[in-house]
Design an enzyme around this catalytic site. Structure first.
Site, PDB file in Angstrom:
ATOM      1  N   ASN A 139     -10.007  -0.488  -2.373  1.00 57.86           N
ATOM      2  CA  ASN A 139      -8.597  -0.280  -2.019  1.00 57.86           C
ATOM      3  C   ASN A 139      -7.750  -0.793  -3.187  1.00 57.86           C
ATOM      4  O   ASN A 139      -7.754  -1.988  -3.465  1.00 57.86           O
ATOM      5  CB  ASN A 139      -8.319  -1.054  -0.717  1.00 57.86           C
ATOM      6  CG  ASN A 139      -6.880  -0.978  -0.266  1.00 57.86           C
ATOM      7  OD1 ASN A 139      -5.980  -0.689  -1.039  1.00 57.86           O
ATOM      8  ND2 ASN A 139      -6.658  -1.280   0.995  1.00 57.86           N
TER       9      ASN A 139
ATOM     10  N   HIS B  49      -3.813   7.003   1.584  1.00 55.82           N
ATOM     11  CA  HIS B  49      -4.032   5.725   0.899  1.00 55.82           C
ATOM     12  C   HIS B  49      -5.442   5.260   1.231  1.00 55.82           C
ATOM     13  O   HIS B  49      -5.862   5.306   2.394  1.00 55.82           O
ATOM     14  CB  HIS B  49      -2.986   4.711   1.366  1.00 55.82           C
ATOM     15  CG  HIS B  49      -3.411   3.291   1.112  1.00 55.82           C
ATOM     16  ND1 HIS B  49      -3.761   2.852  -0.143  1.00 55.82           N
ATOM     17  CD2 HIS B  49      -3.543   2.225   1.944  1.00 55.82           C
ATOM     18  CE1 HIS B  49      -4.097   1.575  -0.071  1.00 55.82           C
ATOM     19  NE2 HIS B  49      -3.975   1.175   1.186  1.00 55.82           N
TER      20      HIS B  49
ATOM     21  N   CYS C  59       0.811  -1.228   0.000  1.00 53.55           N
ATOM     22  CA  CYS C  59       0.000   0.000   0.000  1.00 53.55           C
ATOM     23  C   CYS C  59       0.838   1.269   0.000  1.00 53.55           C
ATOM     24  O   CYS C  59       0.395   2.309  -0.481  1.00 53.55           O
ATOM     25  CB  CYS C  59      -0.935   0.008   1.196  1.00 53.55           C
ATOM     26  SG  CYS C  59      -2.040  -1.393   1.166  1.00 53.55           S
TER      27      CYS C  59
END
Ligand code: UT7
Length: 349
Positions: A306, A276, A114
């Site tokens: 995501n 993020h 991530c």
């Protein structure tokens, strides 16, 4: 020493929209559960055979290159962040070099999950500051949909992730009031196994991986990849969600404040935070902790899920396209994920 600035930015998301209700065909879940726990309403899934992590990255890159007013032949370094590479090796960077008919330039793949894009941006920033390169293409791209467990067994992971790509062109600038002010990178491998994809790999259970997954079978542990691993779904990501959540809500604010304080700013000075897009609840927690107004934080996880290394450049690009980021704005990018690794970048747009 020159600073680097984002001279062009682009994003690409697949056409195919997959709503929470579409997931009900495959697993026991609900639109209510997903929205309540994550904020996600829908995500995009790449075409199974016609789109890959590299091709989506290339589409985002083409836009970034055009917006920077250069051509693919001007790019002198590619940094590609992904956890869903087209091949186990080589990386996606060389596929971009080949498909965009670039010169025989350097290509580096970054595997930082991530926080991959912010790490990649930081690497590129150092090469600009030292004067080594002048047009660096930084890409974050993921085709998660190809590698998720769509049965009920994998629902805590599979409902979260989506596909897409974002890219920027970094160039040197002598303007003192513009560009990347600083980047801040961190890691703590203590909990490396709580958000991980164990196989294929060479670990042979050496790291106590069996404490997390069903790795009792000796035949499974001493193989790079086996039928038994596939039968036990060990080729899919594993996540202890609540533990990740707890760490994320501590490290996100920490690394954002680190970036702000390193440059003499406070949260109230921020024009835009691009976190993020891990989980809307995490972003809301961070917003509350830093006492930021709604217009100081950009979230689009509701529509894309995501997208790991792609989430920061997609959100940054969309925020800019929607007029939410203007020249001179103070923008912070921040990410946290598997490893754990976390990072931030502070820039003047
Ligand atoms: O970007 C990478 C970094 N990752 C993250 O930042 C993720 C951080 N963690 C999270 O976002 C949350 O932990 C999740 C969204 C993954 C899960 O939410 P949670 O509130 O922590 O749920 P949980 O894992 O504690 O599970 C609660 C219940 C369980 O049922 P029981 O044992 O209470 O009966 C799960 O089996 O929810 C169940 N569950 C689901 N139910 C419906 C788990 N996934 C689902 C699902 N649909 N998709």
């Amino acid at each position: 020493m020159p600073r680097s600035k984002i001279a062009g930015i682009g994003m690409y998301v697949p056409e195919n929209i997959f709503t929470n209700n579409d997931l009900l065909k495959y697993m026991d879940t609900s639109d209510e559960w997903i929205q309540e726990r994550t904020g996600i309403k829908e995500r995009r899934y790449a075409h199974r055979t016609e789109e890959t992590t590299a091709t989506m990255g290339i589409e985002a890159a083409k836009i970034a290159i055009e917006r920077a007013g250069i051509t693919a032949q001007d790019v002198d370094f590619i940094v590609f962040a992904t956890i869903c590479p087209d091949y186990y090796f080589p990386g996606c960077g060389v596929l971009v070099q080949r498909e965009l008919k670039m010169k025989e330039i350097a290509a580096l793949d970054v595997r930082n999950q991530c926080s991959g894009f912010v790490y990649a941006l930081s690497v590129a920033d150092q090469f600009i500051r030292t004067g080594t390169y002048k047009n660096i293409l930084v890409i974050g791209s993921e085709k998660h949909s190809f590698g998720l467990d769509f049965s009920t067994r994998g629902r805590n992971v599979s409902v979260i992730f989506g596909d897409g790509a974002g890219a920027v062109i970094l160039q040197p600038t002598e303007e003192t009031d513009r560009g990347i002010l600083s980047t801040h990178l961190h890691s703590d491998g203590e909990s490396a196994e709580i958000l991980a994809m164990y196989n294929p790999g060479t670990h042979a259970n050496h790291w106590g991986t069996k404490n997390y997954a069903d790795f009792d079978d000796a035949e499974i542990s001493d193989m790079f990849m086996s039928h038994a691993m596939i039968d036990k779904a060990q080729n899919y990501p594993f996540m202890d969600g609540p533990s990740v959540f707890k760490k994320a809500v501590v490290k996100f604010p920490e690394v954002i404040l680190e970036a702000l304080h390193a440059n003499g700013y406070e949260p109230s000075d921020l024009n835009m935070l691009i976190p993020h897009q891990a989980n809307l609840r995490i972003a809301q927690f961070v917003q509350q902790k830093l006492k930021l107004r709604d217009d100081q934080v950009y979230n689009n996880i509701q529509y894309y899920g995501n997208t790991t290394a792609a989430s920061v450049p997609i959100a940054l690009c969309e925020a800019w396209q929607n007029g939410k980021i203007k020249e001179g704005d103070l923008v912070c990018l921040a990410a946290f994920g598997s490893g754990f690794t976390w990072a931030s970048a502070l820039l003047k747009w």
